[in-house]
Write an enzyme that holds these catalytic residues in place. Structure first.
Site, mmCIF file in Angstrom:
data_model
loop_
_atom_site.group_PDB
_atom_site.id
_atom_site.type_symbol
_atom_site.label_atom_id
_atom_site.label_comp_id
_atom_site.label_asym_id
_atom_site.label_seq_id
_atom_site.Cartn_x
_atom_site.Cartn_y
_atom_site.Cartn_z
ATOM 1 N N PHE A 159 -21.546 -4.121 -4.336
ATOM 2 C CA PHE A 159 -22.327 -3.097 -4.143
ATOM 3 C C PHE A 159 -21.876 -1.311 -3.052
ATOM 4 C CE2 PHE A 159 -25.494 -4.025 -7.432
ATOM 5 C CZ PHE A 159 -25.367 -4.837 -7.925
ATOM 6 N N TYR A 217 -13.958 7.501 -12.704
ATOM 7 C CA TYR A 217 -13.698 6.659 -11.799
ATOM 8 C C TYR A 217 -14.723 5.482 -12.163
ATOM 9 C CZ TYR A 217 -14.562 3.666 -7.504
ATOM 10 O OH TYR A 217 -14.117 2.189 -6.949
ATOM 11 N N ASP A 248 0.634 -1.155 -0.112
ATOM 12 C CA ASP A 248 0.065 0.436 0.030
ATOM 13 C C ASP A 248 1.016 0.785 -0.682
ATOM 14 O OD1 ASP A 248 -1.804 1.953 1.129
ATOM 15 O OD2 ASP A 248 -3.277 0.505 1.641
ATOM 16 N N LYS A 279 -10.602 6.128 -5.002
ATOM 17 C CA LYS A 279 -12.189 6.028 -5.530
ATOM 18 C C LYS A 279 -13.202 7.057 -5.197
ATOM 19 C CE LYS A 279 -12.866 5.161 -0.856
ATOM 20 N NZ LYS A 279 -13.541 5.162 0.033
ATOM 21 N N PHE A 314 -7.336 -4.325 -4.232
ATOM 22 C CA PHE A 314 -8.083 -3.534 -3.712
ATOM 23 C C PHE A 314 -7.060 -2.130 -4.403
ATOM 24 C CE2 PHE A 314 -8.975 -6.489 -0.689
ATOM 25 C CZ PHE A 314 -10.099 -6.478 -0.727
ATOM 26 N N ARG A 359 -27.000 15.216 -6.938
ATOM 27 C CA ARG A 359 -26.063 15.541 -7.523
ATOM 28 C C ARG A 359 -25.782 14.673 -8.561
ATOM 29 N NH1 ARG A 359 -22.623 11.771 -3.036
ATOM 30 N NH2 ARG A 359 -23.496 9.498 -4.179
ATOM 31 N N LYS A 408 -12.888 1.332 -13.653
ATOM 32 C CA LYS A 408 -12.942 -0.026 -12.723
ATOM 33 C C LYS A 408 -13.656 -1.175 -14.423
ATOM 34 C CE LYS A 408 -12.637 0.526 -8.720
ATOM 35 N NZ LYS A 408 -11.381 -0.271 -8.200
ATOM 36 N N SER A 440 -16.763 -2.886 -9.265
ATOM 37 C CA SER A 440 -18.300 -1.927 -8.533
ATOM 38 C C SER A 440 -18.946 -2.073 -9.396
ATOM 39 C CB SER A 440 -17.712 -0.767 -8.657
ATOM 40 O OG SER A 440 -18.600 0.539 -8.281
HETATM 41 P P1 NAD Z 1 -9.530 2.921 0.371
HETATM 42 O O1 NAD Z 1 -9.285 4.160 -0.587
HETATM 43 O O2 NAD Z 1 -9.867 2.718 1.955
HETATM 44 O O3 NAD Z 1 -8.237 1.331 0.265
HETATM 45 C C1 NAD Z 1 -7.808 1.764 -1.730
HETATM 46 C C2 NAD Z 1 -6.597 1.370 -0.585
HETATM 47 O O4 NAD Z 1 -5.762 1.213 -1.136
HETATM 48 C C3 NAD Z 1 -5.829 2.402 0.339
HETATM 49 O O5 NAD Z 1 -4.948 2.137 1.097
HETATM 50 C C4 NAD Z 1 -4.602 3.399 -0.285
HETATM 51 O O6 NAD Z 1 -3.688 3.767 0.242
HETATM 52 C C5 NAD Z 1 -4.196 2.358 -1.434
HETATM 53 N N1 NAD Z 1 -3.514 2.935 -3.022
HETATM 54 C C6 NAD Z 1 -4.578 3.535 -3.489
HETATM 55 N N2 NAD Z 1 -3.781 3.983 -4.442
HETATM 56 C C7 NAD Z 1 -2.602 2.707 -4.653
HETATM 57 C C8 NAD Z 1 -0.910 3.109 -5.267
HETATM 58 N N3 NAD Z 1 -1.264 3.470 -6.695
HETATM 59 N N4 NAD Z 1 0.038 2.091 -4.965
HETATM 60 C C9 NAD Z 1 -0.844 1.513 -3.834
HETATM 61 N N5 NAD Z 1 -1.867 1.569 -2.912
HETATM 62 C C10 NAD Z 1 -2.506 2.431 -3.299
HETATM 63 O O7 NAD Z 1 -10.674 2.310 -0.563
HETATM 64 P P2 NAD Z 1 -12.076 1.172 -0.065
HETATM 65 O O8 NAD Z 1 -13.149 1.364 0.271
HETATM 66 O O9 NAD Z 1 -11.030 -0.077 0.553
HETATM 67 O O10 NAD Z 1 -11.396 0.443 -1.961
HETATM 68 C C11 NAD Z 1 -11.192 -0.637 -1.809
HETATM 69 C C12 NAD Z 1 -11.358 -1.210 -3.805
HETATM 70 O O11 NAD Z 1 -12.998 -0.817 -3.936
HETATM 71 C C13 NAD Z 1 -10.808 0.038 -4.730
HETATM 72 O O12 NAD Z 1 -10.420 -0.608 -5.353
HETATM 73 C C14 NAD Z 1 -11.800 0.360 -4.695
HETATM 74 O O13 NAD Z 1 -12.339 1.359 -5.931
HETATM 75 C C15 NAD Z 1 -13.489 -0.506 -4.242
HETATM 76 N N6 NAD Z 1 -14.490 -0.045 -4.136
HETATM 77 C C16 NAD Z 1 -15.105 0.099 -3.297
HETATM 78 C C17 NAD Z 1 -16.543 0.785 -2.947
HETATM 79 C C18 NAD Z 1 -17.072 1.146 -2.312
HETATM 80 O O14 NAD Z 1 -17.394 2.442 -1.465
HETATM 81 N N7 NAD Z 1 -16.166 1.400 -0.794
HETATM 82 C C19 NAD Z 1 -17.568 0.530 -3.785
HETATM 83 C C20 NAD Z 1 -16.828 -0.238 -4.686
HETATM 84 C C21 NAD Z 1 -15.305 -0.369 -5.125
HETATM 85 N N1 UFG Z 2 -25.765 10.681 -0.169
HETATM 86 C C1 UFG Z 2 -26.550 11.555 0.440
HETATM 87 N N2 UFG Z 2 -26.683 12.825 0.580
HETATM 88 C C2 UFG Z 2 -24.814 12.211 0.673
HETATM 89 C C3 UFG Z 2 -24.036 11.316 0.052
HETATM 90 C C4 UFG Z 2 -24.641 10.568 -0.332
HETATM 91 O O1 UFG Z 2 -28.274 11.952 0.240
HETATM 92 O O2 UFG Z 2 -24.311 13.263 1.674
HETATM 93 C C5 UFG Z 2 -27.093 9.514 -1.157
HETATM 94 C C6 UFG Z 2 -27.051 9.266 -2.924
HETATM 95 O O3 UFG Z 2 -27.955 10.635 -3.580
HETATM 96 C C7 UFG Z 2 -27.675 8.691 -3.021
HETATM 97 C C8 UFG Z 2 -27.156 7.687 -1.658
HETATM 98 O O4 UFG Z 2 -27.190 8.425 -0.831
HETATM 99 O O5 UFG Z 2 -28.717 7.940 -3.454
HETATM 100 C C9 UFG Z 2 -25.280 6.521 -1.688
HETATM 101 O O6 UFG Z 2 -24.741 7.530 -1.558
HETATM 102 P P1 UFG Z 2 -23.188 6.795 -1.568
HETATM 103 O O7 UFG Z 2 -22.239 8.492 -2.704
HETATM 104 O O8 UFG Z 2 -23.089 6.648 -0.492
HETATM 105 O O9 UFG Z 2 -23.231 5.942 -3.181
HETATM 106 P P2 UFG Z 2 -23.116 5.597 -4.577
HETATM 107 O O10 UFG Z 2 -24.302 4.620 -4.247
HETATM 108 O O11 UFG Z 2 -23.038 7.228 -5.045
HETATM 109 O O12 UFG Z 2 -21.609 5.560 -5.137
HETATM 110 C C10 UFG Z 2 -21.202 4.721 -4.515
HETATM 111 C C11 UFG Z 2 -19.676 4.557 -4.289
HETATM 112 C C12 UFG Z 2 -19.492 4.934 -5.564
HETATM 113 C C13 UFG Z 2 -19.769 3.783 -7.174
HETATM 114 C C14 UFG Z 2 -21.427 3.070 -6.527
HETATM 115 C C15 UFG Z 2 -21.154 2.078 -7.099
HETATM 116 O O13 UFG Z 2 -19.324 5.265 -3.624
HETATM 117 O O14 UFG Z 2 -17.441 4.380 -5.845
HETATM 118 O O15 UFG Z 2 -21.651 3.300 -4.851
HETATM 119 O O16 UFG Z 2 -21.173 1.363 -6.817
HETATM 120 F F1 UFG Z 2 -19.520 3.947 -8.189
#
Ligand code: NAD
Ligand code: UFG
Length: 341
Positions: free
Chosen positions: A181, A152, A32, A85, A81, A295, A156, A125
């Site tokens: 999700f 973003y 990381d 994001k 991971f 949004r 993916k 995602s």
């Molecule tokens: P996070 O930011 O907490 O974790 C990502 C980690 O990757 C971090 O620790 C960051 O420091 C590290 N990182 C980023 N770029 C790097 C690089 N170039 N080299 C080495 N390390 C690097 O995010 P998360 O929520 O744990 O998400 C993990 C994965 O899941 C991501 O690929 C994200 O796109 C995907 N994902 C997340 C969500 C969500 O809502 N959290 C939804 C769908 C997919």
């Molecule tokens: N929302 C609010 N207020 C806020 C934040 C969110 O009303 O301050 C609403 C949004 O409009 C949406 C719902 O809450 O209706 C969920 O929003 P999130 O931002 O928590 O999640 P999204 O589904 O919009 O996005 C997430 C991840 C993205 C990913 C996407 C699909 O953040 O990275 O799911 O997997 F791409």
């Protein structure tokens, strides 16, 4: 059992997955660059499990550094991971997102190829489905790059294509594309959880920071969608259920399935108002809110058909919305400033 390499393992989903891997008996190495995390999360995972994690601070842009990691390890599987994001940031910094997420993945694949590592689990995602035409979403639902609403999300989908092409050229590769999700909640210990830097972009971290008193009120982005109460509907999934899905995906790859794609969700959609109510109940705190305009790029509703993961991985999400909020609240109230508290 050989080692699993976890990229981005210090982050939110990565740290929870490290914990489940260790509990399942795997040995792990984490790489990381700590751009969105701290090593403290891994120290806490070690304390919780009583097991060691080998940690190397490396950026996936650092080809030599990656090569050294692979030379020293004897990895059977990589769970990838590491990515940036933040949807809004990806709109203003698209090159940074394509460089980090797409080029970073290609560097990782090249290192795997030179060191003969064949199994890869990739964090995809539900965003790859763009504007859903039919709900629930199955793995067969259309993924059209021009319908994905932000850079973003496009990183993916692009990486999914890169990995499929790679596997077609190198049939010995086994790749699981896991389409998450909306991951929320935290480990039941309250020791690890989501620690967003700055103002949270996502609903649950924002709501928890309002509950703990760090933010004044939630802005609800639109109450005029075609949903039961007009607010956006999403498939929230407990991060521990998601982490367990990764352990099962690693095991699945040992059957040498080629490329497999799974939705990881509960199959149930909750509206923003339902989340506010569930979090108020879990925390015993009032969540003040105001209705704001929609949004940009948001969709009305999105939820999974998770039956393929059940059939082929034996995986189901066991934790419901109340448990997600209770566990999320425990983490937030024990650590009001995240890992810095
Ligand atoms: P996070 O930011 O907490 O974790 C990502 C980690 O990757 C971090 O620790 C960051 O420091 C590290 N990182 C980023 N770029 C790097 C690089 N170039 N080299 C080495 N390390 C690097 O995010 P998360 O929520 O744990 O998400 C993990 C994965 O899941 C991501 O690929 C994200 O796109 C995907 N994902 C997340 C969500 C969500 O809502 N959290 C939804 C769908 C997919
Ligand atoms: N929302 C609010 N207020 C806020 C934040 C969110 O009303 O301050 C609403 C949004 O409009 C949406 C719902 O809450 O209706 C969920 O929003 P999130 O931002 O928590 O999640 P999204 O589904 O919009 O996005 C997430 C991840 C993205 C990913 C996407 C699909 O953040 O990275 O799911 O997997 F791409």
């Amino acid at each position: 059992m050989r080692r699993v390499l976890v990229t981005g393992g210090a982050g939110y989903i990565g740290s929870h997955t490290c914990l489940e891997l260790l509990n399942a008996g795997f040995e792990i190495t984490v790489v990381d660059n700590l751009s969105n995390s701290t090593e403290e999360s891994l120290q806490r995972v070690s304390t919780l499990t009583g097991k060691e994690i080998a940690f190397v601070e490396v950026d996936l842009q650092d080809v030599r550094g990656l090569d050294t990691v692979f030379s020293k390890g004897d990895f059977e599987t990589v769970i990838h991971f590491a990515a940036l994001k933040a949807v809004g940031e990806s709109v203003s910094q698209p090159l940074q997102y394509y460089q980090n997420n797409v080029t970073g993945t290609i560097n990782l694949c090249q290192a795997m190829q030179s060191h003969g590592v064949t199994d890869l689990v990739f964090s995809s995602s539900a965003t790859v489905y763009g504007l859903p035409k039919i709900l629930p979403l199955t793995e067969q639902s259309e993924t059209l790059i021009h319908e994905v609403t932000n850079p973003y999300g496009r990183t993916k989908l692009m990486v999914e294509f890169v990995l499929k092409d790679w596997q077609r050229a190198c049939p010995e590769m086994n790749i699981a594309l896991l389409r998450y999700f909306n991951p929320v909640g935290a480990h039941v210990s309250g020791q690890i959880g989501e620690d967003p830097s700055g103002l949270p972009n996502n609903l649950l971290p924002y709501v928890s920071q309002v509950a703990v008193g760090k933010l004044e009120k939630l802005g609800v982005f639109g109450d005029d969608y075609e949903t039961s109460d007009g607010t956006g509907v999403r498939d929230y999934i407990h991060v521990v259920d998601l982490a367990v899905g990764h352990v099962l995906a690693v095991k699945k790859l040992s059957e040498k399935p080629g490329v497999v794609t799974y939705n990881l969700g509960t199959g149930i959609g909750y509206s923003v108002f339902q989340i506010i109510a569930a979090f108020e109940e879990a925390s015993g705190r009032k969540i003040p809110f105001e209705i704001l305009p929609r949004r940009t790029g948001d969709i009305a509703a999105c939820y999974a058909d998770p039956s393929l993961a059940k059939l082929e991985l034996g995986w189901t999400a066991n934790r419901g919305i109340q448990e997600m909020c209770v566990d999320g609240w425990r983490w937030q109230s024990n650590n009001p400033n995240g890992y810095a508290s």
